[in-house]
Design an enzyme around this catalytic site. Structure first.
Site, PDB file in Angstrom:
ATOM      1  N   LYS A  52       6.757  -4.759  -3.875  1.00  0.00           N
ATOM      2  CA  LYS A  52       8.176  -4.428  -3.769  1.00  0.00           C
ATOM      3  C   LYS A  52       8.593  -4.302  -2.303  1.00  0.00           C
ATOM      4  O   LYS A  52       9.631  -4.813  -1.907  1.00  0.00           O
ATOM      5  CB  LYS A  52       8.448  -3.118  -4.521  1.00  0.00           C
ATOM      6  CG  LYS A  52       9.908  -2.692  -4.528  1.00  0.00           C
ATOM      7  CD  LYS A  52      10.752  -3.655  -5.339  1.00  0.00           C
ATOM      8  CE  LYS A  52      12.221  -3.290  -5.361  1.00  0.00           C
ATOM      9  NZ  LYS A  52      13.039  -4.478  -5.710  1.00  0.00           N
ATOM     10  N   TRP A  59      -2.957  -2.801  -1.520  1.00  0.00           N
ATOM     11  CA  TRP A  59      -2.528  -4.181  -1.726  1.00  0.00           C
ATOM     12  C   TRP A  59      -3.397  -4.998  -0.774  1.00  0.00           C
ATOM     13  O   TRP A  59      -3.258  -4.902   0.440  1.00  0.00           O
ATOM     14  CB  TRP A  59      -1.047  -4.313  -1.377  1.00  0.00           C
ATOM     15  CG  TRP A  59      -0.388  -5.552  -1.883  1.00  0.00           C
ATOM     16  CD1 TRP A  59       0.065  -5.772  -3.153  1.00  0.00           C
ATOM     17  CD2 TRP A  59      -0.076  -6.722  -1.134  1.00  0.00           C
ATOM     18  NE1 TRP A  59       0.638  -7.010  -3.233  1.00  0.00           N
ATOM     19  CE2 TRP A  59       0.568  -7.622  -2.014  1.00  0.00           C
ATOM     20  CE3 TRP A  59      -0.277  -7.118   0.186  1.00  0.00           C
ATOM     21  CZ2 TRP A  59       1.013  -8.875  -1.623  1.00  0.00           C
ATOM     22  CZ3 TRP A  59       0.164  -8.366   0.580  1.00  0.00           C
ATOM     23  CH2 TRP A  59       0.794  -9.226  -0.318  1.00  0.00           C
ATOM     24  N   GLU A  70      18.502 -18.446  -4.923  1.00  0.00           N
ATOM     25  CA  GLU A  70      18.124 -17.136  -5.462  1.00  0.00           C
ATOM     26  C   GLU A  70      17.591 -17.291  -6.904  1.00  0.00           C
ATOM     27  O   GLU A  70      16.601 -16.663  -7.274  1.00  0.00           O
ATOM     28  CB  GLU A  70      19.334 -16.186  -5.409  1.00  0.00           C
ATOM     29  CG  GLU A  70      19.141 -14.827  -6.021  1.00  0.00           C
ATOM     30  CD  GLU A  70      17.941 -14.033  -5.486  1.00  0.00           C
ATOM     31  OE1 GLU A  70      17.362 -14.412  -4.446  1.00  0.00           O
ATOM     32  OE2 GLU A  70      17.562 -13.059  -6.148  1.00  0.00           O
ATOM     33  N   ARG A 122       5.718  -0.335  -5.896  1.00  0.00           N
ATOM     34  CA  ARG A 122       5.659  -1.114  -4.660  1.00  0.00           C
ATOM     35  C   ARG A 122       4.692  -2.276  -4.766  1.00  0.00           C
ATOM     36  O   ARG A 122       4.692  -3.156  -3.913  1.00  0.00           O
ATOM     37  CB  ARG A 122       5.222  -0.214  -3.503  1.00  0.00           C
ATOM     38  CG  ARG A 122       6.116   0.971  -3.295  1.00  0.00           C
ATOM     39  CD  ARG A 122       5.472   1.964  -2.379  1.00  0.00           C
ATOM     40  NE  ARG A 122       5.346   1.432  -1.050  1.00  0.00           N
ATOM     41  CZ  ARG A 122       6.255   1.572  -0.087  1.00  0.00           C
ATOM     42  NH1 ARG A 122       7.333   2.273  -0.332  1.00  0.00           N
ATOM     43  NH2 ARG A 122       6.082   1.048   1.089  1.00  0.00           N
ATOM     44  N   GLU A 180       9.025 -16.222  -9.018  1.00  0.00           N
ATOM     45  CA  GLU A 180       8.267 -15.006  -8.747  1.00  0.00           C
ATOM     46  C   GLU A 180       7.799 -14.274  -9.995  1.00  0.00           C
ATOM     47  O   GLU A 180       6.785 -13.588  -9.952  1.00  0.00           O
ATOM     48  CB  GLU A 180       8.991 -14.059  -7.772  1.00  0.00           C
ATOM     49  CG  GLU A 180      10.114 -13.227  -8.306  1.00  0.00           C
ATOM     50  CD  GLU A 180      10.679 -12.259  -7.242  1.00  0.00           C
ATOM     51  OE1 GLU A 180      11.893 -12.101  -7.201  1.00  0.00           O
ATOM     52  OE2 GLU A 180       9.905 -11.677  -6.476  1.00  0.00           O
ATOM     53  N   LYS A 196      13.824 -16.241  -8.170  1.00  0.00           N
ATOM     54  CA  LYS A 196      13.630 -15.318  -9.293  1.00  0.00           C
ATOM     55  C   LYS A 196      12.702 -15.941 -10.325  1.00  0.00           C
ATOM     56  O   LYS A 196      11.779 -15.316 -10.808  1.00  0.00           O
ATOM     57  CB  LYS A 196      14.993 -15.034  -9.918  1.00  0.00           C
ATOM     58  CG  LYS A 196      15.384 -13.678 -10.283  1.00  0.00           C
ATOM     59  CD  LYS A 196      15.568 -12.576  -9.303  1.00  0.00           C
ATOM     60  CE  LYS A 196      14.774 -12.541  -8.057  1.00  0.00           C
ATOM     61  NZ  LYS A 196      15.317 -11.772  -6.974  1.00  0.00           N
ATOM     62  N   ASN A 222      -2.432   2.694   5.650  1.00  0.00           N
ATOM     63  CA  ASN A 222      -1.474   1.597   5.412  1.00  0.00           C
ATOM     64  C   ASN A 222      -1.318   0.852   6.726  1.00  0.00           C
ATOM     65  O   ASN A 222      -1.229   1.489   7.778  1.00  0.00           O
ATOM     66  CB  ASN A 222      -0.091   2.130   5.037  1.00  0.00           C
ATOM     67  CG  ASN A 222      -0.020   2.612   3.610  1.00  0.00           C
ATOM     68  OD1 ASN A 222      -0.980   2.536   2.872  1.00  0.00           O
ATOM     69  ND2 ASN A 222       1.153   3.118   3.229  1.00  0.00           N
ATOM     70  N   GLY A 223      -1.216  -0.462   6.670  1.00  0.00           N
ATOM     71  CA  GLY A 223      -1.019  -1.238   7.898  1.00  0.00           C
ATOM     72  C   GLY A 223      -2.185  -2.173   8.137  1.00  0.00           C
ATOM     73  O   GLY A 223      -3.043  -2.363   7.257  1.00  0.00           O
ATOM     74  N   CYS A 257       0.815  -1.224   0.000  1.00  0.00           N
ATOM     75  CA  CYS A 257       0.000   0.000   0.000  1.00  0.00           C
ATOM     76  C   CYS A 257       0.847   1.273   0.000  1.00  0.00           C
ATOM     77  O   CYS A 257       1.934   1.296   0.570  1.00  0.00           O
ATOM     78  CB  CYS A 257      -0.881   0.036   1.233  1.00  0.00           C
ATOM     79  SG  CYS A 257      -1.967  -1.362   1.353  1.00  0.00           S
ATOM     80  N   HIS A 285      18.768 -38.023  -1.358  1.00  0.00           N
ATOM     81  CA  HIS A 285      18.049 -38.307  -0.104  1.00  0.00           C
ATOM     82  C   HIS A 285      16.548 -38.073  -0.242  1.00  0.00           C
ATOM     83  O   HIS A 285      15.875 -37.762   0.730  1.00  0.00           O
ATOM     84  CB  HIS A 285      18.620 -37.446   1.030  1.00  0.00           C
ATOM     85  CG  HIS A 285      20.041 -37.767   1.350  1.00  0.00           C
ATOM     86  ND1 HIS A 285      20.425 -38.952   1.916  1.00  0.00           N
ATOM     87  CD2 HIS A 285      21.185 -37.067   1.117  1.00  0.00           C
ATOM     88  CE1 HIS A 285      21.742 -38.967   2.051  1.00  0.00           C
ATOM     89  NE2 HIS A 285      22.231 -37.838   1.560  1.00  0.00           N
TER      90      HIS A 285
END
Ligand code: M6R
Length: 569
Positions: free
Chosen positions: A564, A72, A446, A27, A453, A450, A98-99, A2, A469
């Site tokens: 983000k 968001w 990593e 974001r 996502e 990538k 926000n929150g 947000c 294993h």
């Protein structure tokens, strides 16, 4: 996640707030809206079609009092009614938030109000509206009853504005007779800004601003200078992600230059008797931390990386001889911030390794070691990751009293452009595995993050030695295994793993600087010092994810369900 923007001034603020929301788009968000005053009435415009559509819907509007939001979704799905701003039951107040309000159910049961959305935010707004007194009193009294986090702007129909925050950032700037409010400094105008601390509030009345603490006492605040964090290249490439991968070389060199005379390191106050280092972070920054821990061990300092979300609830024995490094591109990640606050509450030694100069994490930690990746806009972190790894490597050399390299990053980087056929081939597999040992295992993690996502391919990383294993059971003709090998000591062992995969019909692709893998498809890397190879090998992995994403027709800069800055725990 947000974002909040606000404008109060003698000019038309509608376009200014929508422009601010445009800056906050990076974001991640799923709906947006503004509230403004027109003829002494509060008006709302909201959309789930994005900020460009919000611009189309509002370009003929004009107002001196405007608040805006990119949402968001957390409580309630993506819809216009759940998008902010919200209007109180009395229709006299509008709010952006926000929150998360954790006790919103309990509060909702107590309040006699009409609701138009499923959000926790609207409950907070109606709680404010239910209080008596002036707007500031109402906001402060209501904030004492809410549990959770907030950054809010409340706009009343008579043009008064009150803002406040707890755990979520909120900033203001004053440019002539205009006031700007934003949850991210990037969206502020001007050279200087005010910051609200937790449980501090501001009132804007008749274009005058005053600040208050939670006891409603007036407080004095000083302005701070906005530090710029410029990106290096104009957007030469199609997407931010591609642009940012290509910036890697420049930002590594910039970092080296900034660290060169070691002044930046010598400012760091280390524990008197430094015995170990704990690195705490999330996502990609956690992978950089894993790499950092290996670098510290390489120079003889005991080190360990933790996921911030686990660290808080684990049983870690905190120690005054430990340096706690919090790694974060944004410096705003809620889990990392919560962990930093926990360590700080024990009066231990904290260091923020961030890429955002004015971030919340920088304010919490005793020390700051900046990375110099420039502004990173794409949700998928690329150049910032390489910079974090590089900074931790250079810091480990400094702690060991070793000389920093001079031109190491100056040679050719392997900006490999996979050919279309290769991309198509990998994209056609149902199962994708990344394997590696030691530092390469961290790069494999990593690489896998990538790929998943931005392409939504179900993939995962596994240490090569662990394949036998259990996971080998999944290897068949539908599986492709991307093996990263940049460390001499693991070559032979990896070769045996690859044979096992081949024998079960799996496709193998090796990413390496060595010539030992001629029997397999290979992505050839340039040769550097082995400790630097994780930065070299991650670049083609970032490209792989980007190119498959483009092949599938997705936008790499706006992956689904991701933001983000992850500002909720
Ligand atoms: O801003 P931070 O570095 O604290 O963010 C942490 C993670 O949310 C972030 O690295 C995330 O994993 C990225 N989207 C990965 O590309």
């Amino acid at each position: 996640m947000c974002g909040i923007c606000g404008y109060i001034g003698k000019n038309n603020g509608v376009g200014k707030v929508v422009e601010g929301l445009k800056i906050l788009e990076y974001r991640g968000y799923d709906s947006c809206g503004i509230a403004y005053i027109e003829n002494n009435k509060l008006k709302l415009v909201k959309t789930i079609e994005g900020v460009d559509e919000l611009y189309n819907l509002t370009c003929d509007k004009s107002s001196n009092f405007v608040i805006g939001h990119t949402r968001w979704a957390t409580h309630g799905g993506v819809s216009e009614k759940n998008a902010h701003p919200h209007i109180s039951s009395s229709k006299k107040l509008a709010m952006v938030h926000n929150g998360i309000i954790e006790n919103y159910r309990e509060l909702k049961d107590k309040l006699d109000a009409n609701y138009y959305s499923e959000t926790d935010s609207e409950v907070f707004l109606n709680l404010i509206d239910s209080k008596s007194g002036d707007l500031l009193t109402k906001v402060i009294d209501a904030s004492k009853e809410v549990k959770g986090t907030f950054a809010i702007i409340i706009l009343s129909e008579d043009g008064e504005i009150v803002l406040g925050k707890r755990e979520s950032p909120l900033y203001l700037s004053n440019v002539g007779d205009e006031l700007y409010i934003a949850s991210d400094i990037l969206a502020l105008s001007g050279e200087n800004f005010y910051t609200l601390k937790d449980d501090e509030f501001a009132r804007i009345k008749n274009f005058e601003i005053s600040f208050y603490n939670k006891n409603k006492e007036k407080i004095h605040k000083k302005q701070e200078k906005i530090k710029k964090n410029e990106a290096f290249l104009e957007n030469f490439y199609k997407t931010h992600m591609e642009n940012e991968i290509f910036e890697t070389k420049n930002v590594l060199l910039k970092t080296l230059k900034e660290y060169e005379n070691e002044a930046i390191f010598s400012k760091i106050k280390l524990p008197k008797n430094l015995k170990s280092i704990s690195l705490i972070a999330c996502g990609t920054a956690y992978h950089a931390s894993l790499m950092g821990a290996e670098y510290f061990k390489e120079v003889g300092i005991d080190a360990r990386a933790y996921l911030a979300s686990e660290f808080r609830y684990g049983r870690e024995l905190l120690n005054k001889n430990t340096l706690y490094i919090f790694v974060s591109q944004s410096g705003e990640t809620a889990d990392t911030i919560a962990a930093a606050k926990l360590v700080k509450s024990h009066k231990l030694n904290t260091l923020a390794l961030t890429n955002t100069p004015n971030s919340l994490l920088n304010r919490i930690c005793k020390n700051v070691l900046p990375t110099f990746a420039g502004r990173e806009i794409a949700v998928a972190s690329t150049k910032a990751y390489s910079c974090q790894v590089w900074s931790l490597y250079l810091f480990s050399l400094y702690l060991a009293g070793k000389k920093l390299p001079s031109e190491r990053a100056n040679s050719n980087f392997p900006f490999i452009n996979f050919d279309e056929k290769f991309i198509k081939e990998i994209a056609s597999y149902k199962k994708v595995f990344f394997i590696g040992r030691d530092l390469d295992y961290i790069t494999a993690m990593e690489a896998s993050l990538k790929l998943k996502e931005i392409t939504y391919i179900n993939c995962f990383a596994i240490a090569s030695g662990e394949l036998k294993h259990g996971t080998l059971a999944l290897i068949d003709k539908d599986a492709v295994v991307i093996a990263i090998c940049t460390q001499e000591k693991i070559k032979t062992k990896l070769l045996s793993n690859l044979e096992e995969i081949k024998a079960r019909g799996g496709k193998v692709i090796v990413v390496s600087q060595f010539d030992d893998f001629k029997d397999f498809s290979c992505v050839k890397l340039s040769k550097f010092d082995e400790l630097f190879m994780p930065i070299v090998s991650v670049i083609p992995m970032q490209f792989l994810a980007l190119k498959i994403c483009e092949l599938f027709g997705y936008n790499p800069d706006k992956p689904r369900n991701l933001a983000k800055s992850v500002t909720v725990e």
